[in-house]
Write a protein that holds these residues in place. Structure first.
Motif, PDB file in Angstrom:
ATOM      1  N   UNK A 175      -0.921   7.141   9.638  1.00  0.00           N
ATOM      2  CA  UNK A 175      -0.597   8.571   9.642  1.00  0.00           C
ATOM      3  C   UNK A 175      -0.881   9.185   8.276  1.00  0.00           C
ATOM      4  N   UNK A 176      -0.388   8.535   7.212  1.00  0.00           N
ATOM      5  CA  UNK A 176      -0.573   9.058   5.853  1.00  0.00           C
ATOM      6  C   UNK A 176      -2.052   9.155   5.500  1.00  0.00           C
ATOM      7  N   UNK A 202       2.579   5.836  17.590  1.00  0.00           N
ATOM      8  CA  UNK A 202       2.895   4.774  18.552  1.00  0.00           C
ATOM      9  C   UNK A 202       3.207   3.462  17.837  1.00  0.00           C
ATOM     10  N   UNK A 203       2.441   3.165  16.788  1.00  0.00           N
ATOM     11  CA  UNK A 203       2.705   1.948  16.007  1.00  0.00           C
ATOM     12  C   UNK A 203       4.066   2.027  15.305  1.00  0.00           C
ATOM     13  N   UNK A 204       4.380   3.185  14.751  1.00  0.00           N
ATOM     14  CA  UNK A 204       5.665   3.353  14.070  1.00  0.00           C
ATOM     15  C   UNK A 204       6.818   3.140  15.045  1.00  0.00           C
ATOM     16  N   UNK A 205       6.744   3.771  16.216  1.00  0.00           N
ATOM     17  CA  UNK A 205       7.824   3.645  17.192  1.00  0.00           C
ATOM     18  C   UNK A 205       7.955   2.209  17.694  1.00  0.00           C
ATOM     19  N   UNK A 206       6.822   1.543  17.906  1.00  0.00           N
ATOM     20  CA  UNK A 206       6.868   0.140  18.333  1.00  0.00           C
ATOM     21  C   UNK A 206       7.510  -0.725  17.258  1.00  0.00           C
ATOM     22  N   UNK A 207       7.098  -0.508  16.022  1.00  0.00           N
ATOM     23  CA  UNK A 207       7.658  -1.286  14.924  1.00  0.00           C
ATOM     24  C   UNK A 207       9.138  -1.051  14.733  1.00  0.00           C
ATOM     25  N   UNK A 210       6.786  11.561  11.342  1.00  0.00           N
ATOM     26  CA  UNK A 210       6.356  10.192  11.596  1.00  0.00           C
ATOM     27  C   UNK A 210       6.466   9.320  10.351  1.00  0.00           C
ATOM     28  N   UNK A 211       6.189   9.884   9.185  1.00  0.00           N
ATOM     29  CA  UNK A 211       6.372   9.124   7.946  1.00  0.00           C
ATOM     30  C   UNK A 211       7.855   8.813   7.742  1.00  0.00           C
ATOM     31  N   UNK A 212       8.709   9.806   7.975  1.00  0.00           N
ATOM     32  CA  UNK A 212      10.151   9.609   7.805  1.00  0.00           C
ATOM     33  C   UNK A 212      10.726   8.684   8.864  1.00  0.00           C
TER      34      UNK A 212
END
Length: 344
Positions: A181-182, A323-328, A142-144
């Motif tokens: 996440x971090x 979910x926020x990462x994927x949306x962004x 998720x970080x990557x």
């Protein structure tokens, strides 16, 4: 090739790329000095890519310059141009994707390939495996997942690529998800110094992959995409073997447990060589924009396979932040509307 097979291969490539995170976690937890495993992975990948290039007749050497022949009678062309093509050949420079310019000389392209092997294979995989000694596979994936966002923002900044408010919002949302996440639920943990070394190493993956991506965009003006990946893998593997030799682990593969061998072979042969080939086919047939949308499946596959294979917990920071990462990422990678008809 049928559309069903094409999409099946593309989805399989994304799942395999996501599964490299739990596979890397297995290697990182089993070996104190995992550089030899990364070296073996890309040695296998380079061998398979060489075989694919041979089977498909794809040259691994620089492409020939593009030439055009002026039509006979055209302005600036001799009347007998059609009859004497050797006397009227003109090299046509290819416009660089970032700032213009002619196609690179093979020597400068070779230097660029060496840099790709150093940043995208050598450094990336040291960050990747040593980072996975400290963080779970799902969290690392998720970080990557910030990779497309960082590449896009860098392209806005360095190349002036078009962008609008949706892309800006997407970058902010993706960053907020990554920080969630971090920080294990605390998006401000990075500011307070509460982030571990593993997270910093995975962020190093993002930085080195961004450099690799921009180098690759330029290198493919001189070499085919398959050749670029082959040479980068070979150069990176050579550097990684050097680190393994310094660590006294160059021959450590003889004592690897079966799980490490399976993980290394999966990452080298399937995820790297075969996955790259399938993705390239999808880009060729579907176009880069449509194929790239499927990359959003990679962090999802990393989280799910980490949960299935390694019993990693699906905590709320991982789910919400993911979910926020994927949306962004989805917002950031959307093509902005043309200026004029609708204001961004």
């Amino acid at each position: 090739m049928s559309p069903f097979r094409l999409y099946a291969q593309l989805i399989a490539a994304m799942v395999m790329w996501g599964a490299t995170w739990p596979a890397g976690r297995i290697v990182a937890q089993a070996l104190d000095a995992p550089a030899s495993a990364a070296a073996m992975r890309f040695t296998l990948a380079a061998l398979v890519l060489w075989g694919i290039a041979r089977l498909r007749g794809v040259p691994l050497t620089p492409r020939r310059p593009v030439v055009v022949l002026p039509e006979a009678g055209a302005r600036g062309a001799p009347p007998d141009a059609a009859a004497a093509p050797s006397a009227t050949r003109q090299t046509v420079p290819l416009t660089a994707p970032f700032g213009g310019g002619a196609r690179s000389h093979p020597l400068s392209a070779a230097v660029r390939l060496a840099a790709m092997g150093f940043f995208g294979i050598f450094l990336y995989n040291l960050f990747f495996l040593y980072g996975l000694q400290h963080v779970t596979a799902g969290r690392g994936a998720l970080v990557a997942a910030l990779n497309p966002v960082v590449v896009a923002v860098t392209a806005w900044w360095l190349a002036g690529e078009p962008h609008g408010w949706r892309q800006h919002l997407g970058a902010v949302v993706a960053l907020a998800g990554c920080l969630t996440v971090i920080g294990k639920g605390d998006p401000f943990a990075l500011l307070t110094g509460a982030v571990g070394v593993g997270d910093w190493l995975i962020l190093g993956c993002v930085a080195t992959w961004t450099i690799y991506t921009f180098l690759g965009k330029k290198a493919t003006q001189t070499f085919s995409p398959l050749a670029v990946t082959f040479w980068a893998a070979l150069i990176g593997a050579t550097l990684l073997w050097g680190v393994a030799a310094v660590q006294g682990e160059a021959l450590g593969w003889r004592a690897w447990p079966q799980t490490v061998w399976l993980a290394v072979c999966f990452m080298g042969v399937l995820a790297t060589a075969l996955g790259y080939t399938w993705y390239s086919e999808a880009v060729h047939r579907l176009g880069a924009a449509r194929a790239a949308l499927f990359i959003n499946l990679v962090p999802v596959a990393g989280v799910v396979t980490g949960w299935l294979l390694l019993d990693e917990p699906l905590s709320w920071p991982v789910l919400v932040g993911g979910l926020l990462v994927l949306t962004g990422v989805t917002l950031t990678t959307q093509k902005p509307k043309e200026r004029g008809s609708v204001t961004e």
